[in-house]
Write an enzyme that holds these catalytic residues in place. Structure first.
Site, PDB file in Angstrom:
ATOM      1  N   CYS A 141      29.978  19.739   0.672  1.00 10.57           N
ATOM      2  CA  CYS A 141      31.194  19.268   0.940  1.00 10.57           C
ATOM      3  C   CYS A 141      32.375  20.182   0.788  1.00 10.57           C
ATOM      4  CB  CYS A 141      31.593  17.972   0.736  1.00 10.57           C
ATOM      5  SG  CYS A 141      31.412  17.312  -0.953  1.00 10.57           S
ATOM      6  N   HIS A 221      38.121  15.467  -1.883  1.00  9.40           N
ATOM      7  CA  HIS A 221      38.648  16.402  -2.798  1.00  9.40           C
ATOM      8  C   HIS A 221      39.905  16.980  -2.470  1.00  9.40           C
ATOM      9  CE1 HIS A 221      34.353  15.986  -4.134  1.00  9.40           C
ATOM     10  NE2 HIS A 221      33.861  16.403  -2.818  1.00  9.40           N
TER      11      HIS A 221
END
Ligand code: NAD
Length: 339
Positions: A141, A221
């Site tokens: 990711c 994130h």
């Protein structure tokens, strides 16, 4: 219509299943579960045929009253490709012990090591290299997030070097066993982190060094990038480029999207399944160029950004499409991603 199986119907697996199932050139033939939990029940109620990943656990599924279509051994022969979404490290073992022997093409996730699989994938940077490949790993990711914005910047101005600080979520929302709860953890404490080398597996030769932290959040994130450019361009050129780049969204603090929490709220408000955000969100105000060095901040929905890439990887590996932009456009349209 190509037949796809999902091994490991967890965070990534269930999302990839839905993304494949809404395409018009591929279908889900079956998904696997090890545990007869709510996700197994949901898979069946969505209409997916459920196969037991660990055949010796069949009794558990029978006791739980969950309808199964067989064990994983019954699934392989029905497939053109399997998307392995098992926890990191298991996929490479499956490749060596099962998929190779069965002659079955397989896609792996970012938890597998690049060297173990041999080929990594991002839709925008190296789609062509996966044409006809037997085994491909969709990068993690974080790496997907870096590639999504660095690739268009490289196209626009050329990149001399990248330095990035990545603030990573401690765990996924459904996880209760990892953290931190009350700390900021250099992770890894050494520099560089593995993310830079991972980007280089799909953006060959890029000069990139990354460092990473873990923080007590579950939802996204966040990356802070410093990019030295080869050519001289203005911030408006970068904005125009990113605005016209697929799977990248420019969001504005001024409009109330001032944190990862509000980015996720935005994703829920636009009606995305599970509140997912498949695009990388770049804060428009953060874009700045000083001495030909571009600065920006972005947010990555770790549970979902890699999902459209898995669909594109299927098309490349099964040679269903040779033009990356056509696959990206088709995947986007069917998943409700604009641009
Ligand atoms: P997960 O734990 O949510 O799901 C994994 C699923 O596989 C679970 O349903 C589990 O029961 C099942 N499973 C476990 N062992 C199995 C086996 N031997 N055979 C079949 N199924 C088995 O994990 P996840 O977060 O979906 O991660 C899967 C992969 O995706 C990993 O490589 C991970 O690094 C990668 N990834 C995860 C994220 C994320 O944020 N969660 C993002 C990108 C990539």
């Amino acid at each position: 219509m190509k037949s796809v199986g999902i091994n490991g119907y967890g965070t990534i697996g269930k999302r990839v299943a839905d993304a494949v199932d809404c395409q018009d050139d591929m279908k889900i033939v079956g998904v696997t579960k090890r545990t007869p939990d709510f996700e197994a029940k949901m898979a069946v109620s969505k209409g997916y045929d459920l196969y037991i990943a660990a055949p010796e656990r069949e009794k558990l599924f029978n006791d739980a009253g969950i309808e199964i279509s067989g064990t994983i051994d019954d699934l392989y022969d029905q497939l053109d490709i399997i998307v392995d979404c098992t926890p990191g490290g298991i996929g490479a073992k499956n490749m060596d012990n099962i998929y190779r022997e069965k002659g079955l093409k397989a896609i792996f996730q970012g938890g597998e090591k690049h060297d173990a699989i041999g080929k990594s994938f991002n839709s925008f940077t190296n789609f062509e290299d996966a044409q006809g490949a037997d085994y491909v790993r969709v990068v993690s990711c974080n790496t997907t997030g870096l590639c999504r914005t660095l690739n268009p910047i490289d196209e626009l101005a050329g990149i001399k070097k990248v330095r990035a600080v990545m603030v990573r979520r401690g765990s996924d929302p459904g996880q209760i066993k990892s953290g931190p709860i009350n700390a900021i953890v250099p992770n890894p404490p050494t520099v560089p982190s593995h993310h830079g080398p991972d980007v280089q597996t799909v953006m060959y030769g890029l000069n990139i060094i990354t460092m990473a932290l873990l923080v007590p959040t579950t939802i996204m994130h966040q990356h802070n990038l410093m990019v030295e450019l080869k050519d001289s361009v203005g911030v408006d050129d970068v904005i125009d480029k990113l605005e016209s780049t697929s799977r990248v969204l420019l969001l504005e603090t001024e409009k109330g999207i001032d944190s990862t929490a509000t980015v996720m709220e935005y994703a829920r408000d636009i009606g995305r399944p599970r509140g997912d955000l498949f695009e990388i969100a770049v804060w428009k105000e953060s874009l700045n160029i000083v001495d030909n060095e571009l600065f920006y901040m972005q947010a990555i929905h770790q549970e979902s950004d890699v999902v459209p890439e898995n669909v594109d990887a299927i098309r490349a590996m099964l040679e269903m499409e040779s033009d990356p932009s056509k696959s990206i456009e088709k995947t986007n349209r069917n998943m409700g991603i604009s641009g």
